[in-house]
Design a protein around this motif. Structure first.
Motif, PDB file in Angstrom:
ATOM      1  N   GLU A 131       0.902  -1.309  -0.027  1.00 19.83           N
ATOM      2  CA  GLU A 131      -0.181  -0.026   0.009  1.00 19.83           C
ATOM      3  C   GLU A 131       0.717   1.124   0.059  1.00 19.83           C
ATOM      4  O   GLU A 131       1.097   1.840  -0.399  1.00 19.83           O
ATOM      5  CB  GLU A 131      -1.201   0.219   1.006  1.00 19.83           C
ATOM      6  CG  GLU A 131      -1.946   0.945   1.445  1.00 19.83           C
ATOM      7  CD  GLU A 131      -2.766   0.774   2.628  1.00 19.83           C
ATOM      8  OE1 GLU A 131      -2.504   1.661   3.588  1.00 19.83           O
ATOM      9  OE2 GLU A 131      -3.226  -0.688   3.031  1.00 19.83           O
ATOM     10  N   MET A 132       1.975   1.126   0.811  1.00 16.07           N
ATOM     11  CA  MET A 132       2.512   2.481   1.024  1.00 16.07           C
ATOM     12  C   MET A 132       3.551   2.925  -0.134  1.00 16.07           C
ATOM     13  O   MET A 132       3.650   3.470  -1.274  1.00 16.07           O
ATOM     14  CB  MET A 132       3.854   1.979   2.097  1.00 16.07           C
ATOM     15  CG  MET A 132       4.760   3.575   2.258  1.00 16.07           C
ATOM     16  SD  MET A 132       3.187   5.138   2.927  1.00 16.07           S
ATOM     17  CE  MET A 132       2.066   3.960   4.415  1.00 16.07           C
ATOM     18  N   MET A 133       4.126   1.237  -1.255  1.00 19.62           N
ATOM     19  CA  MET A 133       4.692   2.085  -1.989  1.00 19.62           C
ATOM     20  C   MET A 133       3.553   2.455  -3.063  1.00 19.62           C
ATOM     21  O   MET A 133       4.315   2.852  -4.456  1.00 19.62           O
ATOM     22  CB  MET A 133       4.661   0.375  -2.520  1.00 19.62           C
ATOM     23  CG  MET A 133       6.803  -0.233  -1.716  1.00 19.62           C
ATOM     24  SD  MET A 133       6.801  -1.506  -2.224  1.00 19.62           S
ATOM     25  CE  MET A 133       7.348  -2.410  -3.401  1.00 19.62           C
ATOM     26  N   GLU A 137       3.468   6.333  -5.746  1.00 23.25           N
ATOM     27  CA  GLU A 137       3.687   5.949  -6.972  1.00 23.25           C
ATOM     28  C   GLU A 137       5.134   5.210  -7.842  1.00 23.25           C
ATOM     29  O   GLU A 137       5.412   6.253  -8.773  1.00 23.25           O
ATOM     30  CB  GLU A 137       3.932   7.455  -7.804  1.00 23.25           C
ATOM     31  CG  GLU A 137       2.769   8.789  -7.408  1.00 23.25           C
ATOM     32  CD  GLU A 137       2.932   9.897  -7.187  1.00 23.25           C
ATOM     33  OE1 GLU A 137       3.555   9.835  -7.777  1.00 23.25           O
ATOM     34  OE2 GLU A 137       1.704  10.169  -6.363  1.00 23.25           O
ATOM     35  N   LEU A 138       4.713   4.242  -7.446  1.00 20.82           N
ATOM     36  CA  LEU A 138       5.490   2.878  -7.335  1.00 20.82           C
ATOM     37  C   LEU A 138       5.383   1.926  -8.557  1.00 20.82           C
ATOM     38  O   LEU A 138       3.736   1.721  -7.855  1.00 20.82           O
ATOM     39  CB  LEU A 138       6.225   2.173  -6.075  1.00 20.82           C
ATOM     40  CG  LEU A 138       7.946   2.540  -5.834  1.00 20.82           C
ATOM     41  CD1 LEU A 138       8.579   2.097  -4.162  1.00 20.82           C
ATOM     42  CD2 LEU A 138       8.579   2.780  -7.061  1.00 20.82           C
ATOM     43  N   ASP A 139       5.403   1.700  -9.762  1.00 18.83           N
ATOM     44  CA  ASP A 139       4.405   0.535 -10.523  1.00 18.83           C
ATOM     45  C   ASP A 139       4.883  -0.511 -10.160  1.00 18.83           C
ATOM     46  O   ASP A 139       6.120  -0.709  -9.315  1.00 18.83           O
ATOM     47  CB  ASP A 139       4.636   0.509 -11.765  1.00 18.83           C
ATOM     48  CG  ASP A 139       4.502   2.368 -12.238  1.00 18.83           C
ATOM     49  OD1 ASP A 139       3.477   2.707 -11.366  1.00 18.83           O
ATOM     50  OD2 ASP A 139       4.774   3.242 -12.659  1.00 18.83           O
ATOM     51  N   ILE A 162      10.788   6.065   0.894  1.00 18.59           N
ATOM     52  CA  ILE A 162      10.178   7.170   1.491  1.00 18.59           C
ATOM     53  C   ILE A 162       9.165   6.458   1.867  1.00 18.59           C
ATOM     54  O   ILE A 162       8.494   6.986   2.896  1.00 18.59           O
ATOM     55  CB  ILE A 162       9.592   8.222   0.775  1.00 18.59           C
ATOM     56  CG1 ILE A 162      10.927   9.089   0.111  1.00 18.59           C
ATOM     57  CG2 ILE A 162       8.531   8.966   0.561  1.00 18.59           C
ATOM     58  CD1 ILE A 162      10.713  10.655  -1.474  1.00 18.59           C
ATOM     59  N   ALA A 163       9.101   5.638   1.002  1.00 16.37           N
ATOM     60  CA  ALA A 163       8.126   4.103   1.238  1.00 16.37           C
ATOM     61  C   ALA A 163       7.871   3.566   2.626  1.00 16.37           C
ATOM     62  O   ALA A 163       7.857   3.364   3.665  1.00 16.37           O
ATOM     63  CB  ALA A 163       7.846   3.436   0.556  1.00 16.37           C
ATOM     64  N   ALA A 164       9.737   3.485   3.098  1.00 10.61           N
ATOM     65  CA  ALA A 164      10.179   3.046   3.818  1.00 10.61           C
ATOM     66  C   ALA A 164      10.023   3.547   5.453  1.00 10.61           C
ATOM     67  O   ALA A 164       9.840   3.526   6.202  1.00 10.61           O
ATOM     68  CB  ALA A 164      11.237   2.180   3.878  1.00 10.61           C
TER      69      ALA A 164
END
Lengths: 516, 270, 313
Positions: A131-133, A137-139, A162-164
């Protein structure tokens, strides 16, 4: 939320203790974006790391107070500090290449903080991580989850970082130069992402950067630091428009702007010097082991352009666009090329990006400068030495450095030597591959001025390869824009800057902050 | 003086290693030049004589002066090491430079061969050579020398590969410098620091290899003596005369220690 | 998958190269097998007949592959000196050398990993520095001299074992193992010192990298950073080193067997070289080389498992 008062940091090295941060005060309220600006060595990263509890308690002596949500972080127990780290305060670092652990999967690293600070099951962890990834906006996140850092591009890695950092929904995100190592277009995207996170999740951000224009576009409040002290702070627009301190004024002054150093001469006689006709270049990688097979990667696709006597032409593109490869192809330095390259004069010479790698460290400057004549043959020792001295004075260097080795020279001096070296064979065209990107701003300006001067004085044409639109704007009369190995657009400086036809060019100009 | 102290503190390995080597060399050279005894002269009355002014290290089972034998043995060992490393370095440079600079098919084949040779533990290969050529000082040199080529070639090759991608080499090529000129005038001086430290470490390995072979009785043959041979002779008297074995063994260990420290230090500097 | 296939291919090629090398080497020895069998006084006719019988007149590659084939099926020829099959000579000695090698290797691992972890964790303590210096000294002691020292100290002074009192495994397995402890120690200690040093420097240099700071920023404890992050990177070069060490130990045991009078492959090899008993020499060298190459293959594969950067593409 965060209140730092009177912070002092001292490095307890074995030799002499050195104070690197003095009287540092800052406060960040919930949901705010605060920027800390300063040059390298100003103590801005050090202060941020102190807030995040990342300075070793052994070697770094700290005085003052760092109060986060009512807790004094400098004196709190280590185990309590660890509870806060990653959960309430998270950090994104500058180098996306090295800040991720190379042997752990992306998934493991994104969910790590949540694993430490919660009792969620593996499936729940994975769900949150994915969800965080997606949020950053990672694909293809399902696939990405099992990949390793080396399989990702720099921009993707920074999104992963940033997601981490956001996985535990921290109250404060410390972003330490998160965009410095990235290309301009990626840089702009990351800034947009941070804005979105702040807007949607209400995360407060402490943004550390040396780049004033980035800080201005992102932060509500800004703190300017110099030599370990806060020089000025206040509302960002206020500080930019009405700087009170001399240092801040100088800093704002030094922001590279789009301005012409000299109006280059537009050639009227149009005598061609170099013609590139549908040139492609491939890199071959030998993949076969016993049965040799090759993997080909086309770096430059079907490039065509013409250069004329005495002009300065810019070749712009982001990293990986193939601009350097095109330069090398012109010089015949690559084996696997297609198309036609017609030189109407003798072989061009090249100035390389890294002034530290382009001079042989074991030789003296005198030896290096004379080498082209030695190779060519037919010159006496005296003639060679005379010529070397002449070129040296042309680039504004003293004869005294002839006996020195490259290691004894500054970056700017080396780049001048490289220019003198390129001039030794009296070429009509010099290909300059990012000649100033490794130099400081002031030195860089001097080198650019020197190139312009040589162009005027000797009528040498220059193919100027750069990723920096501002520099290209300063000195080029015609510009080629490259992307993914292809020439996107070419035209005069006015056409490219004021009337770009292609979407990519517009995007590039926007990211670089060009407004006419 | 202060400067020297600073340098020593910064890189103690190099200076301690160099000091050990100098002292060992001095001891060996002094023994070879000044010892009044013929290292092979037996003296029944001096069998296992204790150290005394006449025999500074005592005598061995045949009453031969231990110091004189140790010096000659040490000199032989060092001579073999120097000759071996010389062969290894010279051929290593030539092969490494050509393969590293040109790459391609020849490089692939040679490196495959190199890997195969390096896959053998060196002592085993030395044994193969010895069983082919027979033993003796000269044959030991040839065997070990051939054995050392691949490791030097590999180092030189990787350095040449690294350097040939550097901008100053590109720039030389652009000026029209020929391949040989680029290889030996432009690149070679830059790899000397690396080459130096690996040469010193090569000495270390060569001393060890020679000593092992002679210890096993397949290296230097009598009447010449080397440190390894002496140690294997001394082992027979380990219970009654431990000092014989210990003096010989410590000599080998010190030479090895000196070279390995010096090599580490040079590597740090390179 | 492709990578594994490639490794396997490398393995096969190296085995072929190495065996070819061994075969060629022993082909070059003056005086052929027929002469060796019949003695130098044999008549040329008898020699010719013998050559025909032994298949020596066949083309080179035919001879090589037939040698290689029979080698793999256990037919390694007949010893010149003893007239018995090489296979039976080697079979009885294999457990001795193998046990010695494995014991030494286990000692290296057991000694070096805890010590390396300790000295990197407390690098400033005096004890860690003592370990550093003594490690450096131990590394410079040639294995055979270390063997002699061990014999002298543990055997002659402390009477912990009887030098020269080797007992074979089929007579008394307990005594066999206890005799091998000290030779194994003599092989293991210098290697353990090297691997300790490598583990330490590897941990220390990894600890300086940026990802460690990231790990701390997420709330990892010092222990977790070490075991979950640093060590996973730091062991990679150590594993390679241990693999190379295992190969080295195989070779090193040849020398140590000589020092401790252990009748393994080493002593057999040395005496066979001295007696020019070429079938034995050839077989031992080929076997050891293949063991070494196999170990290298294992190291390569482990390496790929541990380091994702080396996998695939």
């Amino acid at each position: 939320m965060l209140e730092v008062t009177d912070l002092h940091i001292e490095i307890e090295d074995s030799v002499i203790p050195e104070t690197v941060v003095y009287d540092f005060d800052i406060s960040v309220s919930a949901g705010e974006i605060v920027g800390i600006v300063g040059e390298s060595g100003s103590g801005k990263s050090m202060s941020a790391h102190a807030i995040a509890g990342l300075l070793s308690r052994k070697d770094m002596k700290k005085k003052g107070r760092i109060v986060f949500e009512g807790e004094e972080l400098l004196t709190v127990s280590r185990s309590r500090l660890r509870k806060i780290q990653g959960d309430d305060i998270a950090v994104v670092f500058q180098e996306p290449m090295t800040s991720l652990n190379p042997v752990l999967t992306i998934g493991t690293q994104v969910e790590e903080a949540l694993r430490i600070h919660s009792d969620l099951s593996d499936e729940e962890l994975k769900k949150s991580a994915l969800e965080m990834m997606r949020l950053v906006e990672l694909d293809d996140v399902e696939e990405l989850y099992y990949k390793y850092p080396h399989e990702l591009s720099g921009g993707m890695r920074q999104r992963v970082m940033i997601a981490a950092a956001l996985i535990c929904d921290p109250k404060l995100l410390i972003a330490d130069e998160p965009t410095t190592a990235l290309d301009v277009t990626i840089q702009a995207q990351i800034i947009e992402l941070l804005k979105k996170i702040n807007r949607e999740k209400g995360t407060a951000i402490l943004f550390i950067s040396h780049d004033l224009s980035v800080v201005r576009s992102l932060c509500g409040r800004v703190v300017v630091m110099n030599r370990g002290r806060i020089v000025e702070q206040g509302d960002a627009e206020e500080v930019f428009n009405n700087p009170k301190e001399e240092y801040t004024k100088n800093l704002i002054e030094a922001i590279p702007k789009f301005c012409k150093i000299a109006v280059p001469k537009k050639n009227t006689d149009r005598k061609p010097l170099l013609e590139v006709r549908s040139v492609s270049a491939r890199y071959k990688k030998v993949t076969g082991y016993l049965i040799p097979g090759t993997k080909q990667k086309t770096i430059v696709k079907n490039a065509s352009f013409t250069m004329y006597e005495g002009e300065i032409m810019g070749l712009v593109g982001e990293s990986g666009s193939g601009k350097t490869t095109l330069g090398k192809t012109i010089l015949g330095m690559l084996d696997d090329t297609e198309g036609e390259i017609i030189h109407y004069s003798k072989m061009p010479q090249m100035i390389f990006q890294d002034p530290y790698g382009s001079l042989n460290p074991t030789k003296t400057i005198g030896w290096i400068l004379q080498e082209p004549l030695r190779i060519k043959g037919g010159f006496s020792a005296k003639e060679r030495s005379e010529k070397a001295k002449e070129m040296l004075s042309l680039v504004g260097l003293d004869e005294g450095i002839l006996a020195r080795r490259p290691s004894a020279l500054s970056g700017g001096q080396r780049q001048r030597v490289c220019i003198a070296l390129a001039l030794m064979l009296e070429p009509r065209l010099i290909i300059a591959d990012e000649p100033v990107s490794a130099l400081d701003v002031t030195v860089s300006n001097q080198v650019i001025n020197l190139l312009i001067e040589l162009n005027k004085k000797l009528g040498i044409a220059i193919l100027f390869i750069s990723h920096d639109l501002k520099v290209v704007y300063e000195l080029c009369s015609r510009i080629i824009v490259m992307k993914d190995g292809e020439i996107v657009e070419q035209g005069t400086d006015e056409e490219i800057f004021n009337n770009p036809k292609k979407e990519y060019t517009k995007q590039l100009l926007l990211s670089a902050g060009y407004t006419d | 003086m202060k400067n020297l102290m600073f340098r020593i503190r910064k890189n103690p390995e190099m200076y301690i290693g160099a000091a050990i080597i100098v002292v060992m060399l001095a001891i060996i050279i002094c023994g070879v030049i000044f010892s009044p005894y013929d290292p092979d002269a037996m003296d029944a009355s001096a069998k296992f004589a204790d150290p005394s002014p006449a025999h500074p290290m005592g005598c061995d089972n045949f009453g031969r002066d231990l110091y004189a034998r140790l010096s000659i043995g040490g000199a032989t060992t060092l001579f073999i090491a120097v000759a071996t490393v010389f062969i290894g370095v010279i051929f290593g440079i030539i092969i490494g430079a050509l393969t590293g600079y040109y790459g391609g098919v020849v490089d692939e084949i040679l490196m495959r061969f190199n890997d195969a040779v390096l896959a053998f533990p060196s002592i085993l290969l030395a044994l193969v050579f010895i069983s082919l050529f027979g033993s003796g000082t000269f044959k030991v040199i040839i065997s070990l020398g051939i054995l050392f080529i691949p490791s030097f070639a590999r180092i030189v090759r990787s350095e040449f590969m690294r350097c040939s991608k550097l901008d100053y080499v590109r720039s030389a090529r652009l000026m029209g410098a020929g391949d040989l000129r680029i290889m030996f005038v432009h690149i070679l001086p830059n790899i000397i620091p690396v080459l130096l430290s690996s040469t010193v470490i090569g000495f270390n390995n060569a001393v060890l290899a020679e000593a092992s072979m002679s210890f096993l009785g397949i290296g230097v043959q009598p009447p010449s003596s080397s440190l390894g041979r002496m140690l294997s002779e001394a082992q027979a008297f380990l219970f009654s005369e431990p000092s014989y074995a210990i003096i010989t063994g410590v000599t080998i260990a010190l030479i090895v220690l000196g070279f390995s420290l010096l090599g580490d230090g040079l590597k740090k500097n390179a | 998958m492709k990578a594994v296939l490639k490794k396997l291919l490398t393995f096969i090629i190296t085995v072929l190269l190495v065996t070819l090398f061994v075969f060629v080497a022993f082909e070059m020895i003056p005086g052929d097998a027929a002469t060796a069998r019949l003695g130098i006084n044999a008549t040329p006719e008898a020699l010719e007949k013998m050559r025909e019988e032994m298949g020596l007149t066949r083309p080179f590659f035919v001879r090589y592959f037939s040698w290689l084939g029979s080698f793999f099926f256990g037919d390694m020829g007949v010893s010149y000196s003893y007239g018995v099959s090489v296979r039976s000579m080697l079979a009885s000695k294999l457990p001795i050398t193998l046990t010695l090698t494995l014991m030494a290797f286990i000692m290296v691992v057991v000694l070096s990993i805890p010590i390396g972890l300790y000295s990197s964790k407390y690098e400033d303590r005096v004890f860690a520095k003592v370990i550093d210096v003594s490690g450096q000294l131990v590394m410079s002691i040639p294995p055979f001299f270390l063997g002699i020292l061990v014999t002298y100290v543990f055997g002659m002074l402390l009477h912990m074992f009887t030098p020269g009192g080797f007992v074979s495994y089929d007579i008394n397995f307990g005594k066999f193992i206890s005799y091998l402890i000290f030779p194994a120690l003599a092989i293991a200690v210098p290697k353990a010192a090297m691997s300790t040093k490598l583990l330490k420097t590897s941990i220390l240099s990894e600890r300086r990298l940026d990802y460690v700071r990231t790990a701390y920023s997420r709330g990892n404890s010092t222990m977790d950073v070490l075991y979950k992050h640093v060590l996973k990177n730091a062991v990679i070069p150590v594993i390679t080193f241990l693999g190379m060490t295992l190969a080295d130990i195989v070779a090193g045991s040849l020398v140590i067997e000589q020092v401790f009078s252990i009748p393994g492959y080493g002593r057999l090899l040395i005496s066979s070289i001295a007696n020019r008993d070429y079938p034995v020499v050839q077989a031992i060298i080929a076997i050891i080389a293949m063991i070494v190459i196999f170990i290298n293959l294992l190291v390569d594969v482990t390496y790929q498992v541990l380091d994702p950067r080396l996998r695939g593409n």
